[in-house]
Design an enzyme around this catalytic site. Structure first.
Site, PDB file in Angstrom:
ATOM      1  CG  ASP A  45      18.122  57.598  48.318  1.00  0.00           C
ATOM      2  OD1 ASP A  45      16.898  57.377  48.283  1.00  0.00           O
ATOM      3  OD2 ASP A  45      18.930  56.833  48.875  1.00  0.00           O
ATOM      4  CE  LYS A  72      14.777  54.772  48.230  1.00  0.00           C
ATOM      5  NZ  LYS A  72      16.111  54.224  48.342  1.00  0.00           N
ATOM      6  NE  ARG A  76      13.313  59.487  50.936  1.00  0.00           N
ATOM      7  CZ  ARG A  76      14.529  58.989  51.040  1.00  0.00           C
ATOM      8  NH1 ARG A  76      15.207  58.649  49.957  1.00  0.00           N
ATOM      9  NH2 ARG A  76      15.083  58.845  52.228  1.00  0.00           N
ATOM     10  NE  ARG A 120      19.375  60.466  50.949  1.00  0.00           N
ATOM     11  CZ  ARG A 120      20.457  60.427  50.219  1.00  0.00           C
ATOM     12  NH1 ARG A 120      20.731  61.409  49.381  1.00  0.00           N
ATOM     13  NH2 ARG A 120      21.286  59.433  50.314  1.00  0.00           N
ATOM     14  CE  LYS A 144      17.809  56.232  57.958  1.00  0.00           C
ATOM     15  NZ  LYS A 144      16.667  55.844  57.181  1.00  0.00           N
TER      16      LYS A 144
END
Length: 158
Positions: A45, A72, A76, A120, A144
């Site tokens: 991450d 994810k 990503r 993210r 989140k």
């Protein structure tokens, strides 16, 4: 205990020294240490933030351990490739799941980042704000995992 805690060590290699003090954290710029490869197997991450940072400081680096990023909240890797391209950087996939970050050589006056409904993605592009104006589409997506993110970001002295 969390993979995110590795960011201190990673950023140290990128020339950002972290010093925890009462009431906060002081970040100090230092020389970039030898960079060749980052293995994100234990902390995938963090790859987005590190990729953005390398792109803006001009560091070409290989990334490994990104396999799980495709499954994810969004793909990503794809999302990162799309958004890095907006300021001239690339994340190229090579053989054996090794990715090479090609840094940006010029910077536009403004970059609009699409979040892909992924918290993210919104947070990872904040290092870019040290180089240009950044507009985050759907900024509420950070709720989140870090509802106070934007409030805390305003506290930075850049």
């Amino acid at each position: 205990m969390q993979g995110d805690s590795k960011i201190v060590e990673i950023m140290d290699r990128l020339g950002v020294k972290s010093e925890f003090k009462v009431g906060g954290l002081q970040l100090t710029k230092q020389e970039v240490k030898g960079l060749e490869t980052f293995d994100f197997s234990d902390c995938p991450d963090l790859a987005q933030t590190v990729a953005v940072t390398c792109a803006i400081i001009g560091q070409k680096v290989a990334f490994t351990g990104l396999e799980s990023l495709r499954i994810k909240e969004t793909d990503r890797i794809f999302a990162l490739q799309q958004e890095l391209a907006k300021f001239g950087a690339k994340l190229e996939e090579g053989s054996d799941e090794v990715f090479t970050l090609i840094p940006s050589v010029s910077m536009p006056n403004e970059v609009r980042i699409h979040t892909y409904d992924d918290h993210r993605m919104a947070m990872a592009f904040m290092p870019l704000m040290t180089k240009t104006r950044v507009i985050i589409e759907d900024p509420e997506v950070v709720n989140k995992s870090y509802p106070s993110f934007w409030k805390h970001l305003e506290l930075l002295k850049i």
